[in-house]
Design a protein around this motif. Sequence first.
Motif, PDB file in Angstrom:
ATOM      1  N   VAL A 168      53.033  15.964  40.583  1.00 12.92           N
ATOM      2  CA  VAL A 168      53.145  14.680  41.307  1.00 12.92           C
ATOM      3  C   VAL A 168      52.666  14.866  42.737  1.00 12.92           C
ATOM      4  CG1 VAL A 168      54.710  12.878  42.098  1.00 12.92           C
ATOM      5  CG2 VAL A 168      55.072  13.957  39.859  1.00 12.92           C
ATOM      6  N   LYS A 169      51.919  13.853  43.204  1.00  9.23           N
ATOM      7  CA  LYS A 169      51.454  13.845  44.587  1.00  9.23           C
ATOM      8  C   LYS A 169      51.972  12.594  45.301  1.00  9.23           C
ATOM      9  CE  LYS A 169      47.272  16.654  44.667  1.00  9.23           C
ATOM     10  NZ  LYS A 169      47.769  17.493  45.777  1.00  9.23           N
ATOM     11  N   ILE A 170      52.286  12.782  46.551  1.00  8.17           N
ATOM     12  CA  ILE A 170      52.588  11.629  47.413  1.00  8.17           C
ATOM     13  C   ILE A 170      51.319  11.349  48.207  1.00  8.17           C
ATOM     14  CG2 ILE A 170      54.006  10.757  49.305  1.00  8.17           C
ATOM     15  CD1 ILE A 170      56.220  12.626  48.419  1.00  8.17           C
ATOM     16  N   ARG A 171      50.752  10.177  48.009  1.00  8.14           N
ATOM     17  CA  ARG A 171      49.468   9.865  48.626  1.00  8.14           C
ATOM     18  C   ARG A 171      49.376   8.384  48.992  1.00  8.14           C
ATOM     19  NH1 ARG A 171      46.077  10.938  43.084  1.00  8.14           N
ATOM     20  NH2 ARG A 171      46.610   9.010  41.995  1.00  8.14           N
ATOM     21  N   LEU A 172      48.235   8.036  49.554  1.00 10.94           N
ATOM     22  CA  LEU A 172      48.010   6.652  49.963  1.00 10.94           C
ATOM     23  C   LEU A 172      47.169   5.933  48.919  1.00 10.94           C
ATOM     24  CD1 LEU A 172      47.190   7.066  53.778  1.00 10.94           C
ATOM     25  CD2 LEU A 172      49.409   6.754  52.672  1.00 10.94           C
ATOM     26  N   GLN A 173      47.525   4.697  48.667  1.00  8.06           N
ATOM     27  CA  GLN A 173      46.770   3.848  47.763  1.00  8.06           C
ATOM     28  C   GLN A 173      46.218   2.672  48.573  1.00  8.06           C
ATOM     29  OE1 GLN A 173      48.448   1.144  44.462  1.00  8.06           O
ATOM     30  NE2 GLN A 173      47.976   3.049  43.374  1.00  8.06           N
ATOM     31  N   ARG A 174      44.898   2.532  48.570  1.00  7.21           N
ATOM     32  CA  ARG A 174      44.262   1.560  49.464  1.00  7.21           C
ATOM     33  C   ARG A 174      44.407   0.132  48.959  1.00  7.21           C
ATOM     34  NH1 ARG A 174      40.049  -1.268  51.492  1.00  7.21           N
ATOM     35  NH2 ARG A 174      39.165  -0.651  53.515  1.00  7.21           N
ATOM     36  N   HIS A 175      44.763  -0.766  49.894  1.00  7.37           N
ATOM     37  CA  HIS A 175      44.807  -2.206  49.647  1.00  7.37           C
ATOM     38  C   HIS A 175      44.197  -2.880  50.883  1.00  7.37           C
ATOM     39  CE1 HIS A 175      47.387  -2.083  46.020  1.00  7.37           C
ATOM     40  NE2 HIS A 175      47.860  -0.969  46.583  1.00  7.37           N
ATOM     41  N   GLY A 176      44.380  -4.160  51.010  1.00  4.88           N
ATOM     42  CA  GLY A 176      43.867  -4.855  52.187  1.00  4.88           C
ATOM     43  C   GLY A 176      42.434  -5.323  52.010  1.00  4.88           C
ATOM     44  N   LYS A 177      41.871  -5.890  53.103  1.00  7.74           N
ATOM     45  CA  LYS A 177      40.538  -6.455  53.077  1.00  7.74           C
ATOM     46  C   LYS A 177      39.505  -5.445  53.536  1.00  7.74           C
ATOM     47  CE  LYS A 177      42.285 -11.098  54.110  1.00  7.74           C
ATOM     48  NZ  LYS A 177      42.208 -12.252  55.040  1.00  7.74           N
TER      49      LYS A 177
END
Length: 211
Positions: A3-12
């Motif tokens: 398992v990794k703790i990471r960023l998932q991109r959202h936004g414009k």
Amino acid sequence: MSVKIRLQRHGKKQKPFYWIVAADARSKRDGKYLEKLGTYNPNTNPATIDLNLDQAVQWLHNGAQPTDTAKAILSYKGALLKHHLDGGVRKGALTQEQADAKLAKWLEEKAGKVDTKKEGLSKAQEVAKAKALKAEKEANDKRAAAAVEAAKVEEEVAVEETPEVAAEETPEVVAEVAVEETPEVALEETVAEVAPEETPAAEETSEETEA
């Protein structure tokens, strides 16, 4: 399962907004995740981070490995410190109360630093705004003064040029009229006066000759 703790991109586009998630290391960056731990908004200054501290620390206890960016965020919010203190409690190096006190003190100091930074940024923005308004006002005043000065110069030029034109052009016109009209009138009058006087004299001369 790793398992990794990471960023998932959202936004414009050009305005990214990230979710902090715990996900299977084999899944895609923006694919399925196991749990959402918080959000990260880099568009503000300072960046806005909302993190579920306890859940993030629990995933760290379970062996989850954060990416470099996620690790920096967890450190910024105190998750790594809490993970370290909990390890000390498990080993008996300190009590839970001591660990909680250290964490609370650290969080308080961190919040003070963040508030100081926000105040500094606010003051800097106010100063920059005041300078911009002052510069804009000075520029407007200069433009207004230049416009008034230009209007005065045009008015003075108009006042100075009008009499000179009249004074320069009027005598020339009068002189031209005099030059054109006077000779013709004088010539006609001279011929009219001389012709009647000279004709009888010519006739008397011819009569004397015949006699």
